[in-house]
Design a protein around this motif. Structure first.
Motif, mmCIF file in Angstrom:
data_model
loop_
_atom_site.group_PDB
_atom_site.id
_atom_site.type_symbol
_atom_site.label_atom_id
_atom_site.label_comp_id
_atom_site.label_asym_id
_atom_site.label_seq_id
_atom_site.Cartn_x
_atom_site.Cartn_y
_atom_site.Cartn_z
ATOM 1 N N GLY A 1 1.254 -1.116 -8.970
ATOM 2 C CA GLY A 1 2.423 -0.308 -8.015
ATOM 3 C C GLY A 1 3.248 0.332 -8.259
ATOM 4 O O GLY A 1 3.941 1.083 -9.726
ATOM 5 N N THR B 1 -1.185 -8.699 -4.473
ATOM 6 C CA THR B 1 -0.901 -7.762 -3.846
ATOM 7 C C THR B 1 -0.200 -7.879 -3.095
ATOM 8 O O THR B 1 1.116 -7.064 -2.768
ATOM 9 N N ASN B 2 0.577 -9.594 -2.554
ATOM 10 C CA ASN B 2 1.791 -9.869 -1.379
ATOM 11 C C ASN B 2 2.841 -9.622 -3.012
ATOM 12 O O ASN B 2 3.982 -9.776 -2.178
ATOM 13 N N SER C 1 3.638 -6.133 -2.671
ATOM 14 C CA SER C 1 4.245 -5.469 -1.363
ATOM 15 C C SER C 1 5.906 -6.852 -0.826
ATOM 16 O O SER C 1 7.135 -5.891 -0.745
ATOM 17 N N ASP C 2 5.694 -7.747 -1.645
ATOM 18 C CA ASP C 2 7.398 -8.928 -1.574
ATOM 19 C C ASP C 2 8.068 -7.624 -2.074
ATOM 20 O O ASP C 2 9.520 -8.017 -1.941
ATOM 21 N N VAL D 1 4.275 -0.276 -2.427
ATOM 22 C CA VAL D 1 2.800 -0.398 -1.718
ATOM 23 C C VAL D 1 1.821 -0.407 -3.097
ATOM 24 O O VAL D 1 1.598 0.041 -3.820
#
Length: 260
Positions: A182, A244-245, A248-249, A253
Motif C-alpha cells: 500500500g 487487500t480489503n 482498500s478500506d 490502492v
C-alpha cells in the motif's frame, strides 16, 4: 503427495572477518533461498569468531535444535582455519588428513602446476566418519558430519557446494509467500487490524515492512509492504484477500503480489 512435515535448519557463520565488518556475509541469504523450495526453513543464524570453544558450543546447540546445520568459513589452509577441528571436537571424533580428500586437492592443484604444501594439506583434514561435499569451484571439499554440513565461507564456493547437498536432505512442506503493498500506507494505520488478523490465522505468518524510496525531484515515496507466509495455500489466499480489503478500506490502492 505434498510434504506436510516441518523441517528446520540453522546457519552458523564462522570468522572474525564477518564480525569485524570487513567481510559482508552473503551466505545466509543464498542458503535460505536454496533451502526454501525444498521445504526447509532457516529458523536461526549465529555468527561466531575463530575460537574453538565458541564454535563447538554453537554447533552442539544448533544441531540439537534444528534438523540441519550449515556452517560457513574456516576450512582453508591458514592457522585461523579451525572449523574442521572444532567440528571434530563437537562430535567427539578424531581428525586427520584423509586420502580421498587429499587426492581431490592434489588433482586440482596439479591443473595449475601449484605445489601441495603442508599448509594446503590442512584442507584435507576431515573428521572421522564424515562424508565429503563436492566443491566444483576450487576443489577443496567440504564435509557432512551427521546433520551438520561444513562449507567454505567464500560465497561462490559455498553456493557450489550446496549442489552436492540437496539430495541428502529430507524435504518438508514448502512455505509459500504472498504480499500486498500500500503506497502511502503507514504501519500505525493498519497495526490493530493486522494483529487481529494474525490472531485469527495462527497458521499464517504475517509481517509488516515500511518502505521509503527516493523518487524524482528528491521526493520520498513511502508505504507499507504486508507479507504473508504459510504452507497452507488456501489459508494464505484468504489472508491476502483480507489484507487487500484492509488496505482498500483505509483509502489506499492495494498492489497484490507486486513484482517490485
Amino acid at each position: 503427495m505434498a510434504e506436510t512435515k516441518r523441517v528446520t535448519a540453522s546457519v552458523l557463520l564462522i570468522g572474525d572477518e564477518v564480525l569485524s565488518g570487513r567481510t559482508q556475509d552473503k551466505n545466509l541469504q543464498q542458503i535460505a533461498r536454496f533451502l526454501a523450495p525444498l521445504g526447509i526453513n532457516v529458523v536461526e543464524c549465529r555468527v561466531v569468531p575463530d575460537i574453538e570453544d565458541e564454535i563447538v558450543e554453537a554447533v552442539n546447540t544448533l544441531r540439537a535444535k534444528t534438523d540441519y546445520v550449515f556452517t560457513t568459513g574456516g576450512i582453508g589452509p591458514t592457522h585461523d582455519d579451525i572449523t574442521a577441528d572444532s567440528i571434530a571436537k563437537a562430535f567427539g571424533m578424531g581428525i586427520d588428513v584423509r586420502d580421498d580428500a587429499l587426492e581431490i586437492i592434489e588433482h586440482w592443484y596439479a591443473k595449475t602446476q601449484t605445489p601441495v604444501t603442508e599448509s594446503r594439506k590442512r584442507m584435507a583434514r576431515i573428521p572421522d566418519g564424515s562424508s565429503l561435499i563436492d566443491n566444483p569451484v576450487s576443489g577443496a571439499p567440504g564435509f557432512q558430519t551427521e546433520n551438520v554440513f561444513t562449507m567454505a565461507g567464500v560465497p561462490a564456493i559455498c553456493r557450489g557446494m550446496l549442489e552436492d547437498i540437496a539430495h541428502r536432505l529430507e524435504k518438508g512442506a514448502v512455505t509459500l509467500s504472498r504480499s500486498v503493498k500500500g503506497d502511502n500506507l503507514r504501519e500505525g494505520e493498519i497495526a490493530e487490524a493486522l494483529g487481529t488478523l494474525q490472531d485469527e490465522n495462527p497458521n499464517v505468518s504475517l509481517g509488516s515492512y515500511p518502505y521509503f524510496m527516493e523518487v524524482k525531484d528528491g521526493k520520498i515515496k513511502r508505504g507499507t509492504h504486508l507479507v504473508a507466509r504459510s504452507t497452507d495455500s488456501a489459508a494464505l489466499d484468504g489472508v491476502i484477500d483480507a489484507l487487500t480489503n484492509m488496505v482498500s478500506d483505509l483509502g489506499y490502492v492495494p498492489r497484490v503480489d507486486p513484482e517490485d
